[in-house]
Scaffold this motif. Structure first.
Motif, PDB file in Angstrom:
ATOM      1  N   ALA A  15      80.572  36.157  47.882  1.00  0.00           N
ATOM      2  CA  ALA A  15      81.239  37.123  47.000  1.00  0.00           C
ATOM      3  C   ALA A  15      81.454  36.569  45.590  1.00  0.00           C
ATOM      4  O   ALA A  15      81.290  37.299  44.606  1.00  0.00           O
ATOM      5  CB  ALA A  15      82.570  37.550  47.606  1.00  0.00           C
ATOM      6  N   ALA A  16      81.790  35.298  45.486  1.00  0.00           N
ATOM      7  CA  ALA A  16      82.034  34.701  44.167  1.00  0.00           C
ATOM      8  C   ALA A  16      80.752  34.677  43.336  1.00  0.00           C
ATOM      9  O   ALA A  16      80.776  34.977  42.136  1.00  0.00           O
ATOM     10  CB  ALA A  16      82.598  33.291  44.320  1.00  0.00           C
ATOM     11  N   ALA A  22      77.279  39.800  38.564  1.00  0.00           N
ATOM     12  CA  ALA A  22      77.672  41.099  38.014  1.00  0.00           C
ATOM     13  C   ALA A  22      78.275  40.943  36.621  1.00  0.00           C
ATOM     14  O   ALA A  22      77.969  41.730  35.715  1.00  0.00           O
ATOM     15  CB  ALA A  22      78.650  41.788  38.957  1.00  0.00           C
ATOM     16  N   ARG A  23      79.138  39.936  36.438  1.00  0.00           N
ATOM     17  CA  ARG A  23      79.742  39.710  35.109  1.00  0.00           C
ATOM     18  C   ARG A  23      78.692  39.354  34.075  1.00  0.00           C
ATOM     19  O   ARG A  23      78.700  39.863  32.957  1.00  0.00           O
ATOM     20  CB  ARG A  23      80.790  38.595  35.184  1.00  0.00           C
ATOM     21  CG  ARG A  23      82.135  39.040  35.666  1.00  0.00           C
ATOM     22  CD  ARG A  23      83.232  38.012  35.378  1.00  0.00           C
ATOM     23  NE  ARG A  23      82.857  36.654  35.692  1.00  0.00           N
ATOM     24  CZ  ARG A  23      83.112  36.031  36.837  1.00  0.00           C
ATOM     25  NH1 ARG A  23      83.760  36.661  37.793  1.00  0.00           N
ATOM     26  NH2 ARG A  23      82.744  34.788  37.022  1.00  0.00           N
ATOM     27  N   TYR A  24      77.770  38.459  34.457  1.00  0.00           N
ATOM     28  CA  TYR A  24      76.727  38.065  33.510  1.00  0.00           C
ATOM     29  C   TYR A  24      75.835  39.257  33.161  1.00  0.00           C
ATOM     30  O   TYR A  24      75.515  39.480  31.987  1.00  0.00           O
ATOM     31  CB  TYR A  24      75.874  36.916  34.064  1.00  0.00           C
ATOM     32  CG  TYR A  24      74.810  36.501  33.090  1.00  0.00           C
ATOM     33  CD1 TYR A  24      75.125  35.730  31.979  1.00  0.00           C
ATOM     34  CD2 TYR A  24      73.488  36.906  33.248  1.00  0.00           C
ATOM     35  CE1 TYR A  24      74.157  35.373  31.054  1.00  0.00           C
ATOM     36  CE2 TYR A  24      72.510  36.555  32.331  1.00  0.00           C
ATOM     37  CZ  TYR A  24      72.854  35.785  31.244  1.00  0.00           C
ATOM     38  OH  TYR A  24      71.886  35.440  30.325  1.00  0.00           O
ATOM     39  N   ALA A  25      75.438  40.018  34.163  1.00  0.00           N
ATOM     40  CA  ALA A  25      74.592  41.191  33.915  1.00  0.00           C
ATOM     41  C   ALA A  25      75.292  42.166  32.980  1.00  0.00           C
ATOM     42  O   ALA A  25      74.684  42.693  32.041  1.00  0.00           O
ATOM     43  CB  ALA A  25      74.235  41.868  35.237  1.00  0.00           C
ATOM     44  N   ALA A  26      76.571  42.397  33.200  1.00  0.00           N
ATOM     45  CA  ALA A  26      77.330  43.317  32.336  1.00  0.00           C
ATOM     46  C   ALA A  26      77.398  42.774  30.911  1.00  0.00           C
ATOM     47  O   ALA A  26      77.262  43.536  29.947  1.00  0.00           O
ATOM     48  CB  ALA A  26      78.731  43.522  32.886  1.00  0.00           C
ATOM     49  N   SER A  27      77.561  41.461  30.762  1.00  0.00           N
ATOM     50  CA  SER A  27      77.637  40.880  29.423  1.00  0.00           C
ATOM     51  C   SER A  27      76.306  41.001  28.675  1.00  0.00           C
ATOM     52  O   SER A  27      76.276  41.036  27.449  1.00  0.00           O
ATOM     53  CB  SER A  27      78.066  39.411  29.485  1.00  0.00           C
ATOM     54  OG  SER A  27      76.995  38.587  29.926  1.00  0.00           O
TER      55      SER A  27
END
Length: 58
Positions: A15-16, A22-27
């Motif tokens: 999960a981590a 997900a955070r990197y993709a969004a950034s």
């Protein structure tokens, strides 16, 4: 019209790690799948090319 793209089997991540992706993709304003494809391509380009001269069977 056919595509050269194919689907690979799913990959399980904790999960981590999933959250980090997900955070990197969004950034980057991209999908997680784009980030994964880019990372794999960069890895293969870096390490596969270097090993071609070392292994005569490749």
């Amino acid at each position: 019209m056919t595509s050269d793209k194919t689907t690979l089997p799913p990959v399980r991540v904790d999960a981590a790690f999933k959250e980090r992706l997900a955070r990197y993709a969004a950034s980057q304003e991209r999908d997680v799948s784009w980030v994964i494809r880019k990372a794999i391509k960069e890895y293969l380009d870096k390490y596969e090319e270097g090993s071609l001269g070392k292994d005569p069977d490749r």
